[in-house]
Design a protein around this motif. Structure first.
Motif, PDB file in Angstrom:
ATOM      1  N   GLY A 187     -42.610 -79.027 -10.354  1.00 21.28           N
ATOM      2  CA  GLY A 187     -42.158 -77.684 -10.678  1.00 21.28           C
ATOM      3  C   GLY A 187     -43.076 -76.598 -10.173  1.00 21.28           C
ATOM      4  O   GLY A 187     -42.819 -75.412 -10.350  1.00 21.28           O
ATOM      5  N   VAL A 188     -44.143 -76.998  -9.503  1.00 23.12           N
ATOM      6  CA  VAL A 188     -45.074 -76.005  -8.968  1.00 23.12           C
ATOM      7  C   VAL A 188     -44.808 -75.835  -7.483  1.00 23.12           C
ATOM      8  O   VAL A 188     -44.943 -76.785  -6.722  1.00 23.12           O
ATOM      9  CB  VAL A 188     -46.535 -76.462  -9.191  1.00 23.12           C
ATOM     10  CG1 VAL A 188     -47.504 -75.493  -8.522  1.00 23.12           C
ATOM     11  CG2 VAL A 188     -46.823 -76.574 -10.677  1.00 23.12           C
ATOM     12  N   ASN A 189     -44.394 -74.673  -7.066  1.00 19.07           N
ATOM     13  CA  ASN A 189     -44.191 -74.413  -5.644  1.00 19.07           C
ATOM     14  C   ASN A 189     -45.520 -73.982  -5.040  1.00 19.07           C
ATOM     15  O   ASN A 189     -45.901 -72.822  -5.115  1.00 19.07           O
ATOM     16  CB  ASN A 189     -43.142 -73.329  -5.436  1.00 19.07           C
ATOM     17  CG  ASN A 189     -41.746 -73.852  -5.707  1.00 19.07           C
ATOM     18  OD1 ASN A 189     -41.480 -75.037  -5.556  1.00 19.07           O
ATOM     19  ND2 ASN A 189     -40.861 -72.982  -6.119  1.00 19.07           N
ATOM     20  N   SER A 190     -46.219 -74.934  -4.477  1.00 20.74           N
ATOM     21  CA  SER A 190     -47.558 -74.669  -3.969  1.00 20.74           C
ATOM     22  C   SER A 190     -47.662 -75.139  -2.534  1.00 20.74           C
ATOM     23  O   SER A 190     -47.495 -76.327  -2.260  1.00 20.74           O
ATOM     24  CB  SER A 190     -48.584 -75.408  -4.831  1.00 20.74           C
ATOM     25  OG  SER A 190     -49.867 -75.322  -4.278  1.00 20.74           O
ATOM     26  N   PRO A 191     -47.907 -74.222  -1.589  1.00 14.39           N
ATOM     27  CA  PRO A 191     -48.014 -74.663  -0.193  1.00 14.39           C
ATOM     28  C   PRO A 191     -49.248 -75.527   0.015  1.00 14.39           C
ATOM     29  O   PRO A 191     -50.250 -75.397  -0.683  1.00 14.39           O
ATOM     30  CB  PRO A 191     -48.119 -73.347   0.579  1.00 14.39           C
ATOM     31  CG  PRO A 191     -48.591 -72.343  -0.391  1.00 14.39           C
ATOM     32  CD  PRO A 191     -48.093 -72.774  -1.730  1.00 14.39           C
TER      33      PRO A 191
END
Lengths: 114, 115
Positions: free
Chosen positions: B99-103
Motif C-alpha cells: 500500500g506504499v507507493n514508493s519509487p
C-alpha cells in the motif's frame, strides 16, 4: 512474456518540441506506474509516477497520462531540452508498490536534436 | 550524488572466481533489491529484501547468493558464473510495505564481465 512493453527503441525530437514516450502493459493488476530516466554509466533515476486512481500527473515539463481501459501510459516532455536525451524506462507494480519490486519495459532512447 | 552506492563500478572475473558486489543505502529505506540489466532486455528483478528478510527470489540460479546483514547494506555473492551472466547489476532501495507507493532509488550499478 513481457508485461510492460515499450515498442519504440528510440525516438528523435527537435529541441523545444514535445517528446511523447509510450508504454503498454498487459497485467490488469498493475496499479502504480513510474517513469525512470537513465544516462550512460549511471543508474536509473525516478522521474514521475502515477497511481491507477488518477489519469494524469504533472510535474514541471513532465506529464504522465494513464489510460486504464487501453492499458496504456505515456510520458510527455514539453518543451524538450538537450539534457533530456537519455533512455526512458516505463515500470509498473501491483498491490500498491512498496517492497514488491517493479516490472520494467526495455526502454526508449530519446535523442533531442538541437 | 546518489543515496545508493555500489562497489565496485566494474568487475571482470573468470568463471571459477568468487567475488561479491556491495550496495549501501543512506536513505533510511527498509527494502533493498538486486536487478540485472542485460543488453536489449528489460531490467530483471533478482532479489528483494524487506526489513532484512528475503521476500522474493525470482528463480535466480544458485550461483548468485544475496546477503542483507542490515537495512542499509546488501551484498550479492558470485561464484562459478557463466559468460551469459555478464551484465549491469543494479541495486535499489525503497520505503517498502504494502500500500506504499514508493519509487525505487537506484545505485549506478556494477558492470560485470565474466570471461
Amino acid at each position: 512474456d513481457q508485461q510492460v512493453k515499450q515498442n519504440s527503441p528510440s525516438l528523435s525530437v527537435q529541441e523545444g518540441r514535445i517528446s511523447i514516450l509510450n508504454c503498454d502493459y498487459t497485467n490488469s493488476m498493475f496499479d502504480y506506474f513510474l517513469w525512470y530516466k537513465k544516462y550512460p554509466a549511471e543508474g536509473p533515476t525516478f522521474l514521475i509516477s502515477i497511481s491507477s486512481i488518477k489519469d494524469k500527473n504533472e510535474d514541471g515539463r513532465f506529464t504522465v497520462f494513464l489510460n486504464k481501459s487501453a492499458k496504456h501510459l505515456s510520458l510527455h516532455i514539453v518543451p524538450s531540452q538537450p539534457g533530456d536525451s537519455a533512455v526512458y524506462f516505463c515500470a509498473a507494480s501491483e498491490g500498491g508498490g512498496g517492497a514488491d519490486g517493479l516490472t520494467f519495459g526495455k526502454g526508449t532512447h530519446l535523442i533531442i536534436q538541437p | 550524488e546518489t543515496g545508493v552506492t555500489q562497489t565496485p563500478r566494474h568487475l571482470v572475473m573468470g568463471m571459477t572466481n568468487k567475488k561479491s558486489l556491495k550496495c549501501e543505502q543512506h536513505l533510511g529505506h527498509n527494502a533493498m533489491y538486486w536487478y540485472k540489466q542485460s543488453a536489449k532486455k528489460p531490467l530483471e528483478l533478482m532479489f528483494v529484501y524487506s526489513l532484512e528478510e528475503r521476500v522474493e527470489n525470482n528463480s535466480v540460479p544458485s550461483r548468485f547468493s544475496p546477503e542483507c546483514p542490515n537495512s542499509s547494506h546488501l551484498f550479492l555473492h558470485l561464484h562459478t558464473l557463466q559468460p551469459e551472466d555478464s551484465a549491469l547489476y543494479l541495486c535499489a532501495s525503497s520505503q517498502g510495505g504494502q500500500g506504499v507507493n514508493s519509487p525505487l532509488h537506484f545505485g549506478n550499478g556494477t558492470r560485470l564481465t565474466v570471461t
